[in-house]
Design an enzyme around this catalytic site. Structure first.
Site, short mmCIF file in Angstrom:
data_model
loop_
_atom_site.label_atom_id
_atom_site.label_comp_id
_atom_site.label_asym_id
_atom_site.label_seq_id
_atom_site.Cartn_x
_atom_site.Cartn_y
_atom_site.Cartn_z
CG HIS A 77 6.82 59.39 72.06
ND1 HIS A 77 5.51 59.25 71.64
CD2 HIS A 77 7.28 60.55 71.48
CE1 HIS A 77 5.20 60.26 70.84
NE2 HIS A 77 6.25 61.06 70.72
CD GLU A 78 10.52 62.53 71.64
OE1 GLU A 78 10.94 62.74 70.47
OE2 GLU A 78 9.45 62.99 72.05
CG HIS B 250 9.08 60.47 66.85
ND1 HIS B 250 8.00 60.42 66.00
CD2 HIS B 250 8.64 61.09 67.99
CE1 HIS B 250 6.95 60.98 66.60
NE2 HIS B 250 7.31 61.38 67.79
CD GLU C 26 4.41 63.39 67.95
OE1 GLU C 26 4.54 62.82 69.06
OE2 GLU C 26 5.36 63.92 67.34
#
Length: 289
Positions: free
Chosen positions: A127-128, A131, A204
């Site tokens: 997930h990070e 980004h 997100e």
């Protein structure tokens, strides 16, 4: 996300037009300061955030398991490896920052490492790193430019008014201009604030989706989300308050107990919405969609 960015652009155009009509020279000083702030945020966000969170870069020898997870995600996504850091705090969370993939860092807290198993940790790190791949730091920095500029002008206008600008009988035009400046700036700040928060929530969800599809295990990411959200309730309030200013960077927001402004204008979607999206992705993967 496109609609939100379009609306932000409309607010920006309206803001600039209003200032051109009301006080063309007023915003120059605030604009220069806002540009300097955003320049620093854009180019030094990784160092600033790591310093503020007391994070430190770790080598593969120090944290072989953590580096191994990052290496696996990089191999799956064909992405350059970011710097890997650890922040010594019991708040279970992770964040990524940096203006591009080659100038980026992914950081996890010691509280997160203690609570997640390797599969859940992989989902959080994916997930990070999504980004980073999406250049979210650059996007949010640009999107927040109007809000920073409007906020500074509002503050300058109020301070000028308090020093006598609103009450000058011999120059009523000055007072009217100051009131107009404060009103326009405050409205622009409020609208851009809401739109930027909405954009953050969409990004997100996008990072959740990218991580779930990349790892092929949306249930692991959902498990990490549920576990982290549940553990937040056990963290001391003072620790959560210290972490709240960095919610925009975090995997899950650090919210203090009870009602707060953060719950109204959150940088993240609700846990229920994130879990519902992951459940939908899980169904798509099981059907081979």
């Amino acid at each position: 996300m496109l609609v939100t960015m379009f609306l932000l652009g409309l607010v920006y155009v309206a803001f600039v037009t209003a200032f051109y009509v009301i006080a063309p020279g007023w915003g120059l000083f605030a604009l220069v300061i806002a540009v300097l702030f955003l320049f620093a945020q854009y180019f030094f966000s990784d160092r600033i955030t790591l310093f503020a969170m007391h994070g430190r870069e770790v080598s593969p020898e120090e944290m072989p398991q953590l580096h191994g997870v990052v290496d696996r995600i990089c191999a799956m996504s064909d992405a350059p490896k970011p710097k890997v850091a650890v922040a010594d705090t019991d708040v279970p969370n992770a964040f990524a920052t940096g203006r591009n993939q080659r100038k980026s860092v992914v950081c996890v807290t010691t509280g997160l490492l203690r609570r997640l198993d390797p599969v859940e940790l992989e989902g959080v790190l994916a997930h990070e790193m999504a980004h980073i791949a999406h250049r979210d730091v650059a996007v949010m920095t640009i999107a927040s430019f109007l809000g920073v500029c409007a906020g500074l002008i509002t503050r300058f206008g109020l301070e000028a008014g308090l020093w006598g600008g609103f009450g000058r009988r011999n120059d009523q035009n000055t007072g009217l201009v100051l009131l107009a400046v404060v009103a326009v700036s405050a409205i622009a700040y409020a609208i851009s604030f809401l739109l930027t928060r909405a954009l953050s929530r969409y990004r997100e969800l996008s990072a959740d989706r990218a991580a779930a599809l990349l790892t092929g295990r949306p249930s692991a990411l959902a498990g990490a989300l549920t576990k982290i959200s549940g553990e937040m309730a056990r963290i001391p309030t003072k620790d959560l308050r210290a972490a709240e200013p960095f919610n925009a960077f975090f995997f899950a927001p650090a919210l203090t107990k009870g009602f707060s402004i953060s719950s109204l204008f959150s940088t993240h979607p609700s846990l229920e919405r994130r879990l519902a999206q992951l459940q939908d992705i899980s169904g798509q993967l099981s059907r081979g969609v």
